[in-house]
Scaffold this motif. Structure first.
Motif, PDB file in Angstrom:
ATOM      1  N   ASP A 123       4.554  60.998  28.955  1.00 17.63           N
ATOM      2  CA  ASP A 123       5.312  62.061  30.563  1.00 17.63           C
ATOM      3  C   ASP A 123       4.797  63.455  29.794  1.00 17.63           C
ATOM      4  N   GLN A 149       2.918  72.161  37.247  1.00 17.08           N
ATOM      5  CA  GLN A 149       3.941  71.048  36.795  1.00 17.08           C
ATOM      6  C   GLN A 149       5.366  71.131  37.370  1.00 17.08           C
ATOM      7  N   SER A 153       5.583  67.801  39.231  1.00 13.31           N
ATOM      8  CA  SER A 153       6.648  67.042  39.058  1.00 13.31           C
ATOM      9  C   SER A 153       7.663  66.834  40.334  1.00 13.31           C
ATOM     10  N   ARG A 158       8.913  62.333  39.564  1.00  8.71           N
ATOM     11  CA  ARG A 158       9.586  62.053  38.328  1.00  8.71           C
ATOM     12  C   ARG A 158       9.121  63.363  37.003  1.00  8.71           C
ATOM     13  N   ARG A 159       9.632  63.687  36.007  1.00  6.34           N
ATOM     14  CA  ARG A 159       9.509  64.723  35.182  1.00  6.34           C
ATOM     15  C   ARG A 159       7.807  65.253  34.520  1.00  6.34           C
ATOM     16  N   VAL A 161       5.732  66.796  32.086  1.00  6.27           N
ATOM     17  CA  VAL A 161       5.480  68.352  31.620  1.00  6.27           C
ATOM     18  C   VAL A 161       4.525  68.807  31.511  1.00  6.27           C
TER      19      VAL A 161
END
Ligand code: ZN
Length: 230
Positions: A123, A149, A153, A158-159, A161
């Motif tokens: 993630d 970032q 993303s 897709r996120r 971080v």
């Protein structure tokens, strides 16, 4: 809630501290290093020793520490003339950037980290970049990280971080952070195993670690140590 992270891990003081920080917060942590034709391979050589000692001396972190990835990036040396990849002396260039600057390096690292994080289902990407001890590298800036970032993303749909735990602290605080995370055992590990020196010198162990003691990286590390240890 994020549970897994990919740490950009070079084998230096900063990225080792970031790795310890990630291990204290995430259930699954993987590491990524880059072989881009550095003049000195010692940073790459110490990576394994740091990982091995973390596993041995921190049993609560060991189960969380997953695969280590090493990507080869010959292409960087092909496009840049930097004192990090070629046998030229340090100097300031026109425009105020040191010639240790490898243009686009962090942008490329983060792009590849994003691709790997996507494939490994991780993630968060953690990097030890810092504006406080700012060497004038524009690709270490907070704005650059936020832009990356967003780009990653959007581009991966897709996120992802990007975390920068050292962004606003100085080198003395980085030593203090290591102590907070892993006590004197982690401070010793960082002093004895990590490598920061631009010249690749590992002959003599100083209070603050190995290094020539004269290059900008050693000077920064030594001053930080003195600020921390007093
Ligand atoms: Zn040095």
């Amino acid at each position: 809630m994020h549970t897994s992270a990919l740490v950009l891990f070079s084998g230096g003081q900063d990225s080792t501290t970031c790795l310890a920080d990630a291990l204290s917060r995430y259930e699954r942590v993987e590491t990524l290093g880059f072989d881009y034709g550095q003049r000195h391979r010692v940073e790459l050589d110490v990576r394994g020793a740091v990982l091995e000692r973390l596993r041995r001396e921190f049993p609560e972190w060991a189960p969380r520490l997953g695969d280590d990835h090493l990507l080869t990036l010959d292409v960087l040396a092909q496009v840049s003339e930097s004192s990090l990849t070629q046998d030229i002396a340090f100097a300031m260039q026109e425009g105020g950037l040191p010639n240790t600057f490898v243009p686009g390096r962090n942008l490329l690292f983060l792009t590849l980290a994003g691709a790997l994080a996507y494939r490994r289902g991780l993630d968060v990407i953690v990097t030890g970049v810092c504006e406080t001890d700012y060497s004038g590298y524009p690709d270490c800036r907070d704005d650059t990280m936020k832009a990356m970032q967003l780009a990653l993303s959007l581009g991966m749909d897709r996120r992802l971080v990007i975390e920068t735990p050292l962004m606003w602290i100085d080198k003395a605080d980085t030593w203090a952070m290591a102590e907070r995370l892993g006590g004197q055992a982690l401070v010793r590990l960082i002093v004895e195993e990590t490598h920061t020196c631009y010249v690749g010198e590992r002959g003599q162990l100083h209070d603050w670690g190995y290094g020539c003691g004269r290059c900008p990286a050693c000077e920064l590390r030594r001053r930080g140590w003195e600020g921390y240890a007093g």
